[in-house]
Write a protein that holds these residues in place. Structure first.
Motif, PDB file in Angstrom:
ATOM      1  N   ASP A 455       0.850  -1.188   0.000  1.00 28.40           N
ATOM      2  CA  ASP A 455       0.000   0.000   0.000  1.00 28.40           C
ATOM      3  C   ASP A 455       0.885   1.238   0.000  1.00 28.40           C
ATOM      4  OD1 ASP A 455      -1.837   1.982   0.267  1.00 28.40           O
ATOM      5  OD2 ASP A 455      -2.842   1.163   2.021  1.00 28.40           O
ATOM      6  N   VAL A 456       0.968   1.882  -1.151  1.00 25.97           N
ATOM      7  CA  VAL A 456       1.700   3.132  -1.293  1.00 25.97           C
ATOM      8  C   VAL A 456       0.734   4.165  -1.850  1.00 25.97           C
ATOM      9  CG1 VAL A 456       3.674   4.318  -2.313  1.00 25.97           C
ATOM     10  CG2 VAL A 456       3.852   1.887  -1.724  1.00 25.97           C
ATOM     11  N   GLN A 457       0.646   5.324  -1.199  1.00 28.32           N
ATOM     12  CA  GLN A 457      -0.278   6.362  -1.620  1.00 28.32           C
ATOM     13  C   GLN A 457       0.461   7.649  -1.956  1.00 28.32           C
ATOM     14  OE1 GLN A 457      -3.967   6.934   0.701  1.00 28.32           O
ATOM     15  NE2 GLN A 457      -3.225   5.336   2.077  1.00 28.32           N
ATOM     16  N   ILE A 458      -0.184   8.479  -2.763  1.00 31.44           N
ATOM     17  CA  ILE A 458       0.298   9.832  -2.996  1.00 31.44           C
ATOM     18  C   ILE A 458      -0.525  10.767  -2.125  1.00 31.44           C
ATOM     19  CG2 ILE A 458       0.597  11.700  -4.660  1.00 31.44           C
ATOM     20  CD1 ILE A 458       0.963   9.624  -6.826  1.00 31.44           C
ATOM     21  N   TYR A 459       0.134  11.404  -1.174  1.00 29.43           N
ATOM     22  CA  TYR A 459      -0.495  12.367  -0.281  1.00 29.43           C
ATOM     23  C   TYR A 459      -0.413  13.736  -0.934  1.00 29.43           C
ATOM     24  CZ  TYR A 459      -1.031  15.257   3.983  1.00 29.43           C
ATOM     25  OH  TYR A 459      -1.435  16.174   4.919  1.00 29.43           O
ATOM     26  N   VAL A 460      -1.564  14.402  -1.082  1.00 24.26           N
ATOM     27  CA  VAL A 460      -1.603  15.751  -1.654  1.00 24.26           C
ATOM     28  C   VAL A 460      -2.407  16.645  -0.720  1.00 24.26           C
ATOM     29  CG1 VAL A 460      -2.428  17.192  -3.557  1.00 24.26           C
ATOM     30  CG2 VAL A 460      -1.351  14.986  -4.045  1.00 24.26           C
ATOM     31  N   ASP A 461      -1.849  17.797  -0.379  1.00 26.40           N
ATOM     32  CA  ASP A 461      -2.521  18.735   0.522  1.00 26.40           C
ATOM     33  C   ASP A 461      -2.517  20.128  -0.104  1.00 26.40           C
ATOM     34  OD1 ASP A 461      -3.801  19.773   2.726  1.00 26.40           O
ATOM     35  OD2 ASP A 461      -1.952  20.072   3.866  1.00 26.40           O
ATOM     36  N   ILE A 462      -3.710  20.676  -0.290  1.00 25.61           N
ATOM     37  CA  ILE A 462      -3.877  22.035  -0.793  1.00 25.61           C
ATOM     38  C   ILE A 462      -4.022  22.976   0.403  1.00 25.61           C
ATOM     39  CG2 ILE A 462      -5.353  23.578  -2.136  1.00 25.61           C
ATOM     40  CD1 ILE A 462      -6.273  21.090  -3.702  1.00 25.61           C
ATOM     41  N   ARG A 508       5.494  12.758  -9.225  1.00 25.32           N
ATOM     42  CA  ARG A 508       6.196  13.840  -9.897  1.00 25.32           C
ATOM     43  C   ARG A 508       5.426  14.305 -11.141  1.00 25.32           C
ATOM     44  NH1 ARG A 508      12.704  12.531  -9.389  1.00 25.32           N
ATOM     45  NH2 ARG A 508      12.664  12.023  -7.151  1.00 25.32           N
ATOM     46  N   ILE A 509       4.866  13.365 -11.858  1.00 21.44           N
ATOM     47  CA  ILE A 509       4.058  13.736 -13.021  1.00 21.44           C
ATOM     48  C   ILE A 509       2.840  14.534 -12.578  1.00 21.44           C
ATOM     49  CG2 ILE A 509       2.627  12.843 -14.904  1.00 21.44           C
ATOM     50  CD1 ILE A 509       4.505  10.398 -14.975  1.00 21.44           C
ATOM     51  N   LEU A 510       2.189  14.079 -11.499  1.00 19.00           N
ATOM     52  CA  LEU A 510       1.009  14.777 -10.978  1.00 19.00           C
ATOM     53  C   LEU A 510       1.342  16.215 -10.602  1.00 19.00           C
ATOM     54  CD1 LEU A 510      -1.916  14.872  -9.925  1.00 19.00           C
ATOM     55  CD2 LEU A 510      -1.066  13.910  -7.761  1.00 19.00           C
ATOM     56  N   MET A 511       2.453  16.435  -9.914  1.00 22.45           N
ATOM     57  CA  MET A 511       2.804  17.792  -9.492  1.00 22.45           C
ATOM     58  C   MET A 511       3.107  18.689 -10.686  1.00 22.45           C
ATOM     59  SD  MET A 511       2.237  17.860  -6.348  1.00 22.45           S
ATOM     60  CE  MET A 511       2.908  19.450  -5.899  1.00 22.45           C
ATOM     61  N   GLU A 512       3.657  18.128 -11.746  1.00 23.37           N
ATOM     62  CA  GLU A 512       3.863  18.904 -12.972  1.00 23.37           C
ATOM     63  C   GLU A 512       2.520  19.306 -13.580  1.00 23.37           C
ATOM     64  OE1 GLU A 512       6.228  16.418 -15.438  1.00 23.37           O
ATOM     65  OE2 GLU A 512       8.088  16.716 -14.288  1.00 23.37           O
ATOM     66  N   VAL A 517      -2.357  24.263 -13.661  1.00 21.22           N
ATOM     67  CA  VAL A 517      -3.735  24.719 -13.453  1.00 21.22           C
ATOM     68  C   VAL A 517      -3.851  25.771 -12.360  1.00 21.22           C
ATOM     69  CG1 VAL A 517      -4.682  22.536 -14.294  1.00 21.22           C
ATOM     70  CG2 VAL A 517      -4.307  22.860 -11.833  1.00 21.22           C
ATOM     71  N   GLY A 518      -2.738  26.153 -11.752  1.00 19.44           N
ATOM     72  CA  GLY A 518      -2.760  27.231 -10.770  1.00 19.44           C
ATOM     73  C   GLY A 518      -3.577  26.895  -9.538  1.00 19.44           C
ATOM     74  N   GLN A 519      -4.508  27.794  -9.164  1.00 11.30           N
ATOM     75  CA  GLN A 519      -5.245  27.671  -7.914  1.00 11.30           C
ATOM     76  C   GLN A 519      -6.648  27.107  -8.098  1.00 11.30           C
ATOM     77  OE1 GLN A 519      -5.032  31.307  -5.629  1.00 11.30           O
ATOM     78  NE2 GLN A 519      -2.893  31.664  -6.163  1.00 11.30           N
ATOM     79  N   ASP A 520      -6.876  26.409  -9.170  1.00 13.83           N
ATOM     80  CA  ASP A 520      -8.179  25.813  -9.454  1.00 13.83           C
ATOM     81  C   ASP A 520      -8.299  24.492  -8.693  1.00 13.83           C
ATOM     82  OD1 ASP A 520     -10.439  24.568 -10.504  1.00 13.83           O
ATOM     83  OD2 ASP A 520     -10.132  25.427 -12.500  1.00 13.83           O
ATOM     84  N   ILE A 521      -8.973  24.521  -7.535  1.00 17.99           N
ATOM     85  CA  ILE A 521      -9.039  23.339  -6.665  1.00 17.99           C
ATOM     86  C   ILE A 521      -9.780  22.197  -7.343  1.00 17.99           C
ATOM     87  CG2 ILE A 521      -9.959  22.465  -4.474  1.00 17.99           C
ATOM     88  CD1 ILE A 521      -9.408  25.228  -3.289  1.00 17.99           C
ATOM     89  N   ALA A 522     -10.867  22.506  -8.043  1.00 15.41           N
ATOM     90  CA  ALA A 522     -11.617  21.459  -8.738  1.00 15.41           C
ATOM     91  C   ALA A 522     -10.750  20.791  -9.802  1.00 15.41           C
ATOM     92  CB  ALA A 522     -12.878  22.039  -9.361  1.00 15.41           C
ATOM     93  N   ALA A 523      -9.945  21.577 -10.495  1.00 13.62           N
ATOM     94  CA  ALA A 523      -9.060  21.015 -11.516  1.00 13.62           C
ATOM     95  C   ALA A 523      -7.980  20.143 -10.882  1.00 13.62           C
ATOM     96  CB  ALA A 523      -8.421  22.139 -12.327  1.00 13.62           C
ATOM     97  N   ILE A 524      -7.461  20.572  -9.716  1.00 12.38           N
ATOM     98  CA  ILE A 524      -6.461  19.763  -9.013  1.00 12.38           C
ATOM     99  C   ILE A 524      -7.059  18.426  -8.582  1.00 12.38           C
ATOM    100  CG2 ILE A 524      -5.025  19.637  -6.935  1.00 12.38           C
ATOM    101  CD1 ILE A 524      -4.703  22.684  -7.144  1.00 12.38           C
ATOM    102  N   GLN A 525      -8.287  18.465  -8.059  1.00 12.82           N
ATOM    103  CA  GLN A 525      -8.963  17.232  -7.663  1.00 12.82           C
ATOM    104  C   GLN A 525      -9.150  16.303  -8.862  1.00 12.82           C
ATOM    105  OE1 GLN A 525     -10.797  16.107  -4.338  1.00 12.82           O
ATOM    106  NE2 GLN A 525     -10.066  14.445  -5.648  1.00 12.82           N
ATOM    107  N   ALA A 526      -9.544  16.868 -10.003  1.00 10.85           N
ATOM    108  CA  ALA A 526      -9.747  16.054 -11.206  1.00 10.85           C
ATOM    109  C   ALA A 526      -8.435  15.447 -11.684  1.00 10.85           C
ATOM    110  CB  ALA A 526     -10.379  16.907 -12.311  1.00 10.85           C
TER     111      ALA A 526
END
Length: 586
Positions: A455-462, A508-512, A517-526
């Motif tokens: 179980d390896v996860q990517i943790y993302v925090d806005i 790393r690909i995700l962060m790129e 998309v800047g500060q668009d939270i919905a876009a980051i979630q998608a």
């Protein structure tokens, strides 16, 4: 690990122009500090509460900001911020609009009716709000624990029904070669139900009983009644148990006589036989357990809502095998709801339900910028004691779950830890006592009918602050859902680490992608959801092809892929690639 930032770089943040005022809230009558007075800046809509010493610090936009001080049973007090520059003491006076004598009737049956009537209003719509939690523990007057968290809190009428973590930090000092810590104390806040029997967790209170039983168990007296600023008639009722004081709370309750809604309740008990915490060390014994719980509520157009919960307890530990050595422990904690109109964007991460607050905090590296700059609600100390304690403690959120450093009598609590990806390689190991600093260990061999689970996860925090927006991420190995049954060989270690590396590549690909998309939270979630689907497909492909690392041809292909992306050669590291140099020069 400091990860890519969206909006501003970690080193280029623009500091806010806001300043602050500070002071102390005192009781006008006896000149004593008043803790937990609510201070709300009506100009910039930020707030705080006074700490245990009555101290407060609140952000302002100018010296003309209007500050409102409120505390149940006391007159509201308004202060212009500039007034605190020369006079830092704010005095609060008790309600003066008392209505006649408290000895209204010889028959006090109406008091029992008032308390029984409160229960009919306990059902309400669930609301979500930004919430602060703070805890301090002292052993023999020395601070040994600090825990601070921000949550999205779930509230239904009078009750806390859930807490979902946004940010947290902890710090501990060793005392008597022991770490005294509150692993799950926040759960006590939502496990205590005002109108229900709380089983083996809490003593009984009068709100559990119908009138007939209530009269048998409790004596009720009218302590006072007054009319508040909203012209509500408030009854203050004292309740005292008639017998068995070790299993029943005594206390006091403030009730709006018109609506029958509880506005405040104080519960207290000495030498309790029922309590919501357990002994983590079987050789120790508890004694003299005293608890104090205070809950405050607010009336809104949509019904009653929780404002705050204060939970303090003290006890004695007998800590040696003969139970002759005693230490005194006291813990004080606060759960403060500060915004019902907004919620935090929670980290994208799954926590097992059994994981404690401490372990949840350890799922991400320490966010120093957040703790230095978050100002929407803070519980401050005049001497910055919390900050000093955090930075000088024996263990903090960053070091606590390093199993090679924990105090001897506490080490079994921390056998597993979240592991963040870096160039160190990880090992499955039954013995976690190895001191090799070049490896990280995770525990293997959990009993299951399946062969293994990684179980390896990517943790993302806005994170959204007043003038700052950024995104943090980690690749996290989850030991609580990971197991491996079978003989662990060098091939196993290549298999595990290649999988870990594969998830890091997707992070790393995700962060790129997020940076675009800047500060668009919905876009980051998608983007996150889309990347999780791609990652699941590719990781499943990897697991099927390599067959636990036994398929050498497939492992060589995946090893070359990892080398191309990360410049890490697991076959060479674990001495399984006799032609490792060929891979490195492809």
């Amino acid at each position: 690990m400091l990860l890519p930032v969206v909006g501003h770089s970690q080193t280029d943040f623009i500091q806010s122009n806001e300043t602050f005022v500070q002071g102390t809230v005192m009781h006008l009558k006896d000149n004593q500090p008043m803790p937990f007075v609510r201070i709300y800046n009506k100009t910039n809509h930020t707030g705080t509460i006074s700490n245990y010493d009555g101290f407060f610090k609140v952000d302002i936009t100018s010296d003309k900001d209007t500050l409102l001080f409120t505390f149940m049973g006391y007159e509201n007090h308004t202060v212009i911020a500039g007034e605190l520059i020369n006079n830092t003491v704010v005095f609060m006076s008790e309600q003066s609009k008392y209505l006649g004598t408290v000895n209204i009737l010889a028959d006090n049956s109406f008091l029992y009716d008032l308390i029984e009537g409160c229960s009919s209003l306990r059902r309400a719509e669930t609301k979500i709000a930004k919430t602060y939690f703070g805890l301090e523990t002292f052993v023999d007057d020395k601070q040994v624990e600090l825990l601070e968290c921000y949550y999205n809190g779930f509230y239904t009428g009078y009750e806390v029904t859930g807490l979902e973590l946004k940010k947290g930090r902890s710090a501990l000092n060793v005392a008597n070669d022991i770490l005294f810590l509150s692993l799950d104390i926040s759960k006590a806040f939502y496990k205590h139900k005002l109108f229900e029997w709380n089983g083996d967790l809490f003593p009984h209170s009068p709100f559990e009983f119908r009138k007939r039983k209530l009269k048998k168990v409790y004596d009720l007296t009218l302590a006072s009644k007054y009319r508040d600023e909203q012209l509500r008639t408030i009854y203050v009722i004292q309740f005292d148990t008639k017998s068995n004081p070790e299993i029943y709370f005594d206390g006091k309750v403030w009730i709006d006589s018109l609506s029958n809604q509880i506005l405040k309740v104080e519960l207290e008990i000495d030498n309790a036989k029922t309590y919501p915490f357990s002994d983590n060390w079987s050789q120790y014994a508890y004694e003299n357990i005293n608890m104090r719980i205070t809950k405050t509520f607010e009336q809104t157009v949509n019904g009653i809502v929780l404002n705050a919960v204060y939970f303090d307890y003290d006890l004695n530990y007998k800590i040696n095998q003969k139970l002759t050595e005693t230490v005194s422990r006291s813990t004080r904690s606060v759960l403060q709801v500060f915004d019902y109109d907004d919620v935090f964007v929670l980290p994208f991460f799954y926590y097992p339900t059994s994981v404690s607050d401490y372990r949840k905090i350890s799922a991400a590296t320490y966010d120093s910028y957040f703790w230095k700059n978050y100002s929407e609600f803070r519980l401050n100390n005049e001497d910055k004691r919390n900050e000093e304690f955090f930075h000088t403690a024996d263990f903090t959120s960053e070091s606590l779950f390093n199993t090679r450093r924990i105090a001897k009598k506490s080490s079994h609590i921390f056998e597993s830890e979240y592991v963040f990806w870096d160039e160190k390689r990880i090992f499955f190991a039954k013995n976690l006592g190895d001191n090799n600093s070049n490896v990280q260990y995770v525990k293997a061999g959990m009993p299951t009918t399946l062969n293994y689970n990684l179980d390896v996860q990517i943790y993302v925090d806005i994170v959204e602050l007043t003038d700052t927006f950024y995104v943090r991420s980690e690749t996290v190995f989850n030991p609580f859902e990971t197991y491996y049954n079978g003989i662990v060989t060098e091939k196993t270690h290549v298999f595990i680490n290649t999988y870990f590396d594969l998830i890091e590549i997707h992070r790393r690909i995700l962060m790129e992608e997020i940076a675009e998309v800047g500060q668009d939270i919905a876009a980051i979630q998608a983007l996150y959801n889309s990347r999780m689907e791609i990652m699941a497909y590719e990781s499943d492909k990897y697991l099927k092809e390599v067959n636990r690392g036994e398929d050498e041809v497939a492992m060589e292909e995946w090893n070359a892929f990892i080398w191309e992306k990360l410049k890490i050669n697991n076959l060479k590291i674990f001495s399984l690639d006799v032609e490792a140099e060929d891979v490195e020069h492809d």
